[in-house]
Scaffold this active site. Structure first.
Site, PDB file in Angstrom:
ATOM      1  N   LYS A 191       0.835  -1.212   0.000  1.00  0.00           N
ATOM      2  CA  LYS A 191       0.000   0.000   0.000  1.00  0.00           C
ATOM      3  C   LYS A 191       0.863   1.252   0.000  1.00  0.00           C
ATOM      4  O   LYS A 191       0.432   2.301  -0.495  1.00  0.00           O
ATOM      5  CB  LYS A 191      -0.974  -0.020   1.173  1.00  0.00           C
ATOM      6  CG  LYS A 191      -0.334  -0.101   2.555  1.00  0.00           C
ATOM      7  CD  LYS A 191      -0.031   1.243   3.172  1.00  0.00           C
ATOM      8  CE  LYS A 191       0.727   1.091   4.468  1.00  0.00           C
ATOM      9  NZ  LYS A 191       1.006   2.374   5.138  1.00  0.00           N
ATOM     10  N   THR A 248      -3.880   5.301   3.874  1.00  0.00           N
ATOM     11  CA  THR A 248      -2.585   5.786   3.404  1.00  0.00           C
ATOM     12  C   THR A 248      -2.711   6.582   2.113  1.00  0.00           C
ATOM     13  O   THR A 248      -1.985   7.548   1.900  1.00  0.00           O
ATOM     14  CB  THR A 248      -1.626   4.601   3.190  1.00  0.00           C
ATOM     15  OG1 THR A 248      -1.518   3.876   4.414  1.00  0.00           O
ATOM     16  CG2 THR A 248      -0.246   5.063   2.781  1.00  0.00           C
TER      17      THR A 248
END
Length: 334
Positions: A191, A248
């Protein structure tokens, strides 16, 4: 009161130390710089990474790894992923021999393509029943401020996972257990790379459609790699997969998204890295994740393109249009 050692005085290490303290534990932080440890002890604040936030009285800091580990019933490792091997080589002799070792790190080692749990096992000799991973939407400042958050504690041993779950369950931090260490680690590491790509799209001035497309296709790439390595595909629809990815890629608090945004605005990797203490793990891990995908014959075009941008082989604008112009083909997930 249970003592927990946290090796790493950065933003996430300090935030997780706060979680542990708020859950009723005595916490000893090991810090690389003795001057920072002295400030944490005297002012109950980490001004370098979490300025303005008072730390619980149950937290102390030391530059001595033996003092940090002495009497600890769990050891949390929260250093930058690419420095873990060197640090563990120094700490191996002082770490307690039978306690859980918990990784907060979200990266894949450059050169070896090993996950952090694999590096821990190699350097310490600990078995899978002692090695755990905490992963999820872990924006450090929000967690340190006591904002509600949930995460996953993953360990091959259910008993260890449950014990650690109780150790870090605070009034504002809800941990769930999972036995899919591989999936949780790959979700956390990949990610960061996807967030770099999202940040580049933002820096270039593109809108929500572009961001959503990169996030969604990034999740597909992450699940594709995880499944090839033996992870449970359901992990990627949970906190350690989708949850971490969304946080994120969406938050300006994200170091990786912010780094990518500055790349999109025209700054170089060296210029951005030189202007901050914070480590954007995706910048280091993108090449190792791409290598890992190649080793397992997994197609990860976003990760591959991010790696080329970081290496200076293409611009962020060229990257995004290259991804869009790839030849279309039938895929299981749209």
């Amino acid at each position: 009161m249970t003592k927990v050692a946290v090796f790493g005085a950065g933003s996430w290490g300090t935030a997780f130390a706060t979680v542990l303290a708020n859950a009723g534990n005595q916490v000893s932080i090991w810090g690389r710089r003795e001057s920072l440890c002295e400030v944490i002890n005297s002012q109950h604040e980490n001004p370098d990474y979490l300025p303005g936030l008072r730390l619980p009285d149950a937290i102390t800091a030391t530059h001595d790894p033996a003092a940090a580990a002495d009497g600890a019933e769990a050891v949390v490792l929260a250093v930058p992923s690419q420095s873990l091997r060197a640090n563990l080589s120094e700490w191996a002799g002082v770490l307690p021999s039978a306690v859980p070792l918990v990784s907060l790190m979200k990266g894949v080692e450059v050169g070896t393509t090993k996950r952090m749990s694999e590096v821990i096992a190699e350097l310490t000799g600990a078995g899978p029943e002692r090695i755990a991973v905490v992963s999820g939407p872990n924006l450090a400042r929000e967690i340190a401020e006591g904002q509600p958050a949930a995460s996953v504690v993953a360990c091959a041993d259910e008993g260890t996972a449950t014990r650690l779950q109780k150790l870090c369950h605070s009034p504002t931090f809800r941990p769930y257990t999972n036995n899919d260490v591989i999936g949780c680690e790959l979700g956390g590491a990949t990610k960061n790379v996807i967030a770099l790509a999202v940040g580049m799209a933002i820096g270039l001035g593109f809108g929500d459609n572009a961001r959503a497309s990169v996030i969604t296709r990034g999740l597909v790439e992450t699940a594709r790699l995880g499944t090839a390595l033996g992870a449970d595909e359901h992990t990627f629809s949970g906190l350690a997969g989708l949850g971490d990815l969304v946080a994120t890629c969406s938050s300006p608090l994200s170091r990786n998204r912010t780094f990518g945004e500055k790349l999109g605005q025209g700054l170089t990797v060296a210029e951005i890295a030189g202007a901050t203490r914070q480590v954007a793990e995706g910048v280091k891990s993108c090449s190792s994740i791409t290598d890992l995908a190649h080793h397992h014959d997994v197609e990860m075009p976003i990760a591959e393109h991010v790696t080329r941008v970081v290496a200076g082989e293409m611009t962020p604008k060229d990257m995004l249009f290259s991804l869009i112009s790839r030849s279309a083909k039938s895929e299981r997930w749209g």
